[in-house]
Structures are given as C-alpha cells and as structure tokens.
Scaffold this motif. Structure first.
Motif, short mmCIF file in Angstrom:
data_model
loop_
_atom_site.label_atom_id
_atom_site.label_comp_id
_atom_site.label_asym_id
_atom_site.label_seq_id
_atom_site.Cartn_x
_atom_site.Cartn_y
_atom_site.Cartn_z
N THR A 99 0.81 -1.23 0.00
CA THR A 99 0.00 0.00 0.00
C THR A 99 0.84 1.27 0.00
N SER A 100 2.15 1.17 0.13
CA SER A 100 2.99 2.35 0.32
C SER A 100 3.02 3.25 -0.91
N PRO A 101 2.96 4.59 -0.71
CA PRO A 101 3.09 5.53 -1.82
C PRO A 101 4.54 5.86 -2.16
N ILE A 102 5.50 5.28 -1.44
CA ILE A 102 6.91 5.55 -1.72
C ILE A 102 7.24 5.01 -3.12
N GLY A 107 7.86 -1.81 -7.11
CA GLY A 107 8.78 -2.88 -7.48
C GLY A 107 8.85 -3.96 -6.43
N HIS A 108 8.77 -3.56 -5.18
CA HIS A 108 8.76 -4.54 -4.08
C HIS A 108 7.44 -5.33 -4.07
N LYS A 109 6.34 -4.62 -4.28
CA LYS A 109 5.05 -5.32 -4.31
C LYS A 109 5.04 -6.33 -5.45
N TRP A 110 5.54 -5.93 -6.61
CA TRP A 110 5.58 -6.86 -7.75
C TRP A 110 6.37 -8.11 -7.37
N THR A 111 7.51 -7.90 -6.73
CA THR A 111 8.36 -9.03 -6.36
C THR A 111 7.67 -9.92 -5.33
N GLU A 112 7.05 -9.33 -4.33
CA GLU A 112 6.32 -10.12 -3.35
C GLU A 112 5.25 -10.97 -4.04
N ASP A 113 4.50 -10.35 -4.95
CA ASP A 113 3.45 -11.08 -5.65
C ASP A 113 4.04 -12.23 -6.48
N TYR A 114 5.17 -11.97 -7.12
CA TYR A 114 5.78 -12.98 -7.98
C TYR A 114 6.32 -14.14 -7.14
N ILE A 115 6.87 -13.83 -6.00
CA ILE A 115 7.35 -14.88 -5.10
C ILE A 115 6.17 -15.73 -4.62
N GLN A 116 5.09 -15.09 -4.23
CA GLN A 116 3.93 -15.84 -3.77
C GLN A 116 3.38 -16.74 -4.88
N ALA A 117 3.39 -16.24 -6.12
CA ALA A 117 2.89 -17.02 -7.24
C ALA A 117 3.81 -18.19 -7.59
N SER A 118 5.07 -18.11 -7.15
CA SER A 118 6.03 -19.17 -7.48
C SER A 118 5.73 -20.47 -6.75
N GLY A 119 5.01 -20.38 -5.65
CA GLY A 119 4.71 -21.56 -4.85
C GLY A 119 5.78 -21.91 -3.84
N GLY A 246 2.80 9.67 6.29
CA GLY A 246 2.77 8.56 7.23
C GLY A 246 3.27 7.23 6.70
N ALA A 247 3.92 7.24 5.52
CA ALA A 247 4.31 5.97 4.89
C ALA A 247 5.27 5.13 5.73
N LEU A 248 6.12 5.77 6.53
CA LEU A 248 7.10 5.02 7.33
C LEU A 248 6.84 5.13 8.84
#
Length: 277
Positions: A99-102, A107-119, A246-248
C-alpha cells in the motif's frame, strides 16, 4: 542447512554474513574475487544463466539497487530459486509494500506477488528506512548546520542495518516451519521526525542543527545541485512527501522479537556515528 545470501558484498549483505558466522553459508555475488570469509558463487542478476541456487535450504534475496532493472532482475532470481526448489526464500522488501506511496514500493510489491505465485515457501522482511540514510553524511550535516528534506512532520521508524541483518539471520537460521508464510514489518521501537533528528544531532554533538523543510521540487533540485542523479533525487524527494503522509510511521514489535532485544535507538545510532564524523 545451507544458506545462500545474494548481494553479499553490499552493506546489508556483509552484515548478514557476520551474523551467520559459523553456519553453512554461500555468498552469491557478482564479483567472486572478494574475500568474504565464506564460499562464493557467481550470481549476476543481469545474467540469469549464472543464477544457480542448487542445494540451498534458505535463500536470502536482497533486493537490487538498480530500480529501472528491478522487475527483470527479480524475476530472474525468483525463477532460479524455483528451478532449484529452494526450501525458503527470504526477501528484503519495504514497509507496507502493498500500500505504500513511496516510489520504490511498486517494485517490491511486484516481487512479493511474484514470489507468492512461485509456490515457494517465503518470508518477507519489510524493512523501514536505515538510520544510515541520515548518519552516513553526518559530517556534512554538522558543517551545514541543517537536515534538509520534504517530509514535514512525518515520522520514520528507522533502524540500523545491523538490526535488520540480525533479523534476517534469525529467520534464516530458524526452524523450517517457524517463519514460512510470515510478513514482518521491521523497524525501530520508536518513530521520529526529521525535526527530532535535527534536535537529537544538536543535543549529541553540541553543534546547532535545524531541520529545513522544503517543497518536494525544491528539495529534488537541491539534491541535484549536490550531484545526486536527477532520477534518484526526484525519487528521494517523492519518498519524503510519502513520509509526510505517514508511509514510514509504522511501529511494530516484529524487529525486537526477531533479534531478541530492543532495536537500536536514534540516540545510540547518532552517538556511534558521531565518533566517525
């Protein structure tokens, strides 16, 4: 258990290796000529054919620093981890990546999603800002008598790289099912504003330092004038604007619990940095 650490020649990676001293560790690096005190393996994010994590039980995936290449490079690392069937992938992300606006958060969200999709079994270490972001140039801050930024009264739950490294090591050496699937929001036990930072520098150093809050564009232009590349300068300034929103300002006990002690305080971090300023 074999642990592989990517990005091991960087500031955070080296500290993780120190925390893992005595464990079965492999450093996955671009430059295998450096003596890191552990076996090294070539791992260039830009060359997927070099990414071989065979035999890895736990992989610390330290995010890259080349923002324009992040998606392609991170895809290559995760694909290689999946091909090697690593036991656990531990990824260094950012506070509230989803959810961060930083500017670096997507790029981090994309990576987290890709890792989760990897199984693959995973852990996300969502690191807040490093104290070193502010203490690395403490001598210049003292000389100029000012902390510059565009963060307003926004607060930051920063911690030291050493604290984040200790947390990573705790996860990597934990029981196989102790951390898998967890998302840790890591940061200091107390948040501070850049005004607080300036006041603490003044108190610790005896030199008056003030916080000068600038409009985002003016702060970016100031950084460019200091020699910061334009793209990075604008990302830093936009990050400060996000901090003002308030992002951090995210305080949890995740870091304290993982490292088994209180996180390093702002005062302690400054005191240590002043010895070298």
């Amino acid at each position: 258990m074999t642990i592989t650490v990517t990005g091991a020649t960087g500031h955070l990676g080296r500290l993780v290796l120190e925390e893992l001293r005595g464990a079965d560790v492999v450093a996955a690096v671009r430059d295998t000529g450096q003596d890191l005190g552990v076996p090294t393996r070539l791992a260039d994010y830009d060359r997927p054919e070099t990414l071989d994590f065979t035999g890895t039980d736990a992989l610390l995936f330290i995010s890259n620093r080349e923002l324009d290449k992040r998606v392609d490079q991170h895809r290559a690392v995760v694909d290689a981890a999946r091909a090697a069937n690593v036991g656990l992938i531990v990824y260094t992300s950012i506070t509230k990546a989803d959810t961060s606006p930083i500017p670096i958060a997507p790029g981090h969200k994309w990576t987290e999603d890709y890792i989760q999709a990897s199984g693959l079994p995973y852990v996300f270490l969502r690191n807040n800002w490093y104290f070193e972001n502010y203490t690395a140039n403490l001598a210049g801050t003292l000389q100029n008598g000012a902390v510059l930024g565009a963060a307003g009264n926004g607060r930051i739950a920063a911690a030291t790289r050493a604290d984040f490294a200790a947390a990573a090591a705790a996860v990597l050496t934990g029981k196989p099912d102790e951390h898998a699937g967890k998302i840790y929001e890591l940061g200091g036990d107390e948040a501070f504003s850049l005004g607080d930072l300036a006041a603490e520098i003044t108190a610790r150093s005896g030199t008056e330092v003030v916080y000068r809050d600038l409009p985002e564009d003016e702060y970016a232009q100031t950084l460019i004038g200091f020699g910061v590349p334009e793209g990075f300068a604008r990302a830093l300034a936009a990050s400060d604007t996000a901090i003002s929103q308030g992002a951090l300002d995210v305080v949890t006990d995740d870091l304290r619990r993982l490292i088994g002690r209180p996180a390093t305080t702002l005062a302690e971090s400054l005191q240590a940095a002043l010895k070298n300023a």
